[in-house]
Motif scaffolding. Structure first.
Motif, PDB file in Angstrom:
ATOM      1  N   GLY A   1      13.508  -1.879  -5.545  1.00  0.00           N
ATOM      2  CA  GLY A   1      13.866  -2.088  -5.446  1.00  0.00           C
ATOM      3  C   GLY A   1      13.559  -3.507  -6.953  1.00  0.00           C
ATOM      4  O   GLY A   1      12.837  -2.982  -7.566  1.00  0.00           O
ATOM      5  N   GLU A   2      14.875  -3.858  -7.657  1.00  0.00           N
ATOM      6  CA  GLU A   2      14.417  -4.598  -8.843  1.00  0.00           C
ATOM      7  C   GLU A   2      14.679  -6.411  -8.674  1.00  0.00           C
ATOM      8  O   GLU A   2      13.975  -7.108  -9.630  1.00  0.00           O
ATOM      9  CB  GLU A   2      16.055  -4.577  -9.551  1.00  0.00           C
ATOM     10  CG  GLU A   2      15.751  -3.030  -9.778  1.00  0.00           C
ATOM     11  CD  GLU A   2      17.244  -2.515 -11.017  1.00  0.00           C
ATOM     12  OE1 GLU A   2      17.925  -4.141 -11.426  1.00  0.00           O
ATOM     13  OE2 GLU A   2      17.738  -1.553 -10.980  1.00  0.00           O
ATOM     14  N   GLU A   3      13.889  -6.529  -6.996  1.00  0.00           N
ATOM     15  CA  GLU A   3      13.804  -7.682  -6.905  1.00  0.00           C
ATOM     16  C   GLU A   3      12.444  -8.431  -6.639  1.00  0.00           C
ATOM     17  O   GLU A   3      11.651  -7.446  -6.450  1.00  0.00           O
ATOM     18  CB  GLU A   3      14.404  -8.499  -5.441  1.00  0.00           C
ATOM     19  CG  GLU A   3      15.629  -8.204  -5.720  1.00  0.00           C
ATOM     20  CD  GLU A   3      16.575  -9.100  -6.064  1.00  0.00           C
ATOM     21  OE1 GLU A   3      16.329 -10.469  -6.204  1.00  0.00           O
ATOM     22  OE2 GLU A   3      17.399  -9.225  -7.107  1.00  0.00           O
ATOM     23  N   PRO A   4      11.789  -9.535  -7.221  1.00  0.00           N
ATOM     24  CA  PRO A   4      10.179  -9.879  -7.473  1.00  0.00           C
ATOM     25  C   PRO A   4       9.674  -9.346  -6.167  1.00  0.00           C
ATOM     26  O   PRO A   4      10.301  -9.488  -5.054  1.00  0.00           O
ATOM     27  CB  PRO A   4      10.233 -10.459  -8.063  1.00  0.00           C
ATOM     28  CG  PRO A   4      11.724 -11.077  -9.220  1.00  0.00           C
ATOM     29  CD  PRO A   4      12.712 -10.393  -8.279  1.00  0.00           C
ATOM     30  N   LEU A   5       8.771  -9.378  -5.814  1.00  0.00           N
ATOM     31  CA  LEU A   5       8.045  -8.944  -4.730  1.00  0.00           C
ATOM     32  C   LEU A   5       6.455  -9.601  -4.853  1.00  0.00           C
ATOM     33  O   LEU A   5       6.198  -9.978  -6.306  1.00  0.00           O
ATOM     34  CB  LEU A   5       6.928  -7.497  -4.815  1.00  0.00           C
ATOM     35  CG  LEU A   5       8.524  -6.429  -3.696  1.00  0.00           C
ATOM     36  CD1 LEU A   5       8.471  -5.508  -3.584  1.00  0.00           C
ATOM     37  CD2 LEU A   5       9.535  -7.085  -2.891  1.00  0.00           C
ATOM     38  N   MET A   6       5.921  -9.949  -3.648  1.00  0.00           N
ATOM     39  CA  MET A   6       4.449 -10.519  -4.035  1.00  0.00           C
ATOM     40  C   MET A   6       3.554  -9.344  -4.530  1.00  0.00           C
ATOM     41  O   MET A   6       2.768  -8.216  -4.025  1.00  0.00           O
ATOM     42  CB  MET A   6       3.949 -10.859  -2.754  1.00  0.00           C
ATOM     43  CG  MET A   6       2.593 -11.957  -3.182  1.00  0.00           C
ATOM     44  SD  MET A   6       2.257 -13.000  -3.988  1.00  0.00           S
ATOM     45  CE  MET A   6       3.824 -13.862  -3.661  1.00  0.00           C
ATOM     46  N   ARG A   7       2.824  -9.645  -6.122  1.00  0.00           N
ATOM     47  CA  ARG A   7       1.353  -9.029  -6.333  1.00  0.00           C
ATOM     48  C   ARG A   7       0.295  -9.134  -6.725  1.00  0.00           C
ATOM     49  O   ARG A   7       0.089 -10.980  -6.979  1.00  0.00           O
ATOM     50  CB  ARG A   7       2.310  -8.548  -7.616  1.00  0.00           C
ATOM     51  CG  ARG A   7       1.240  -7.669  -8.568  1.00  0.00           C
ATOM     52  CD  ARG A   7       1.947  -6.973  -9.661  1.00  0.00           C
ATOM     53  NE  ARG A   7       1.656  -8.253 -10.864  1.00  0.00           N
ATOM     54  CZ  ARG A   7       1.649  -8.029 -11.991  1.00  0.00           C
ATOM     55  NH1 ARG A   7       2.343  -6.893 -12.718  1.00  0.00           N
ATOM     56  NH2 ARG A   7       1.827  -9.073 -12.989  1.00  0.00           N
ATOM     57  N   VAL A   8      -0.173  -8.802  -6.298  1.00  0.00           N
ATOM     58  CA  VAL A   8      -1.989  -8.971  -5.808  1.00  0.00           C
ATOM     59  C   VAL A   8      -2.604  -8.035  -6.885  1.00  0.00           C
ATOM     60  O   VAL A   8      -2.208  -6.860  -6.228  1.00  0.00           O
ATOM     61  CB  VAL A   8      -2.736  -9.500  -4.864  1.00  0.00           C
ATOM     62  CG1 VAL A   8      -4.388  -9.517  -5.494  1.00  0.00           C
ATOM     63  CG2 VAL A   8      -2.177 -10.782  -4.153  1.00  0.00           C
ATOM     64  N   CYS A   9      -2.984  -8.096  -8.434  1.00  0.00           N
ATOM     65  CA  CYS A   9      -4.174  -7.731  -8.910  1.00  0.00           C
ATOM     66  C   CYS A   9      -5.162  -7.957  -9.190  1.00  0.00           C
ATOM     67  O   CYS A   9      -6.256  -8.869  -9.149  1.00  0.00           O
ATOM     68  CB  CYS A   9      -3.360  -8.047 -10.434  1.00  0.00           C
ATOM     69  SG  CYS A   9      -1.569  -7.567 -10.308  1.00  0.00           S
TER      70      CYS A   9
END
Length: 233
Positions: free
Chosen positions: A91-99
């Motif tokens: 999808g194109e909606e932001p998701l929670m990202r941890v790098c």
């Protein structure tokens, strides 16, 4: 206890992906040392470092539904909403990202953040920018996986860095893996991004040291407003 048992418990196992590099380094060490002694000691140091780089120590993964564990050893370098790579089709909606950034001294064997089925694997060629930069998620060479179970769906992306020149993935689409299982490796410095459902509250901080397969990134079973998957594709 036999000598073999003592050695096996003292030395850290080496991943098979490292054997060709170790053989090459050791062979060059012997050849160069034949011509000049100091080159032998330099080569020996490099060979030992290659062994160290490809170490594959056992890990004890916490067992609880909903836990998301770190896919890599290293340091948390970015936390926050971000749009997943297009090739993952999340999808194109932001998701929670941890790098999690891995330097050349970290163990580079990657482990699954959750238990589930690998429903998508997508590789994309790209640049080799500093993996700590935010734009590395879009510009660098990468390999992404989607892992789903009956409750959740997450993405995990292997990203090459300045020194990394080869991303290796051990699993295939359709395989079922457990949390903490080895799924890949990146050679010589890189980054792992984990995309979790919108509303996820990470349990880590920027600069925190992570241990692959052991450190907890988030607990999806203990949070409100977390998107839930009702079936595995």
């Amino acid at each position: 206890m036999s000598l073999a048992d003592t050695i096996s418990k003292t030395l850290v196992p080496i991943h098979k992906e490292g054997y060709p590099f170790i053989v090459i380094a050791a062979t060059l060490t012997i050849i160069l040392g034949w011509f000049w002694d100091p080159l032998f000691w330099i080569g020996l140091f490099i060979t030992l470092w290659v062994c160290y780089f490809f170490r594959d120590p056992p890990r004890v993964t916490p067992v609880k539904d909903g836990l998301v564990v770190s896919p890599a050893d290293g340091t948390v370098c970015l936390i926050g909403p971000a749009v997943p790579p297009k090739e993952l089709d999340m999808g194109e909606e932001p998701l929670m990202r941890v790098c999690v950034f891995m330097n050349v001294f970290n163990c580079h064997v990657n482990r699954s953040p959750i238990a589930g089925k690998v429903t998508r694997i997508a590789y994309k060629a790209g640049k080799f920018l500093n993996a700590e930069l935010d734009k590395a998620s879009e510009d660098n060479e990468r390999n992404g996986l989607i892992i789903e179970n009956e409750n959740h769906r997450i993405g995990v992306v292997q990203i090459a860095g300045l020194v990394a020149r080869r991303i290796v993935c051990f699993v295939k689409e359709g395989e079922t893996i457990s949390a903490g299982d080895r799924f890949g490796l990146i050679r010589f410095g890189s980054r792992l991004d984990v995309y979790m459902p919108a509303g996820t509250k990470p349990q880590v901080a920027i600069g925190q040291t992570m241990v692959a397969g052991e450190s907890i990134i988030a607990d999806l079973s203990n949070q409100e407003n977390v998107e839930v998957v009702t079936r595995v594709s």
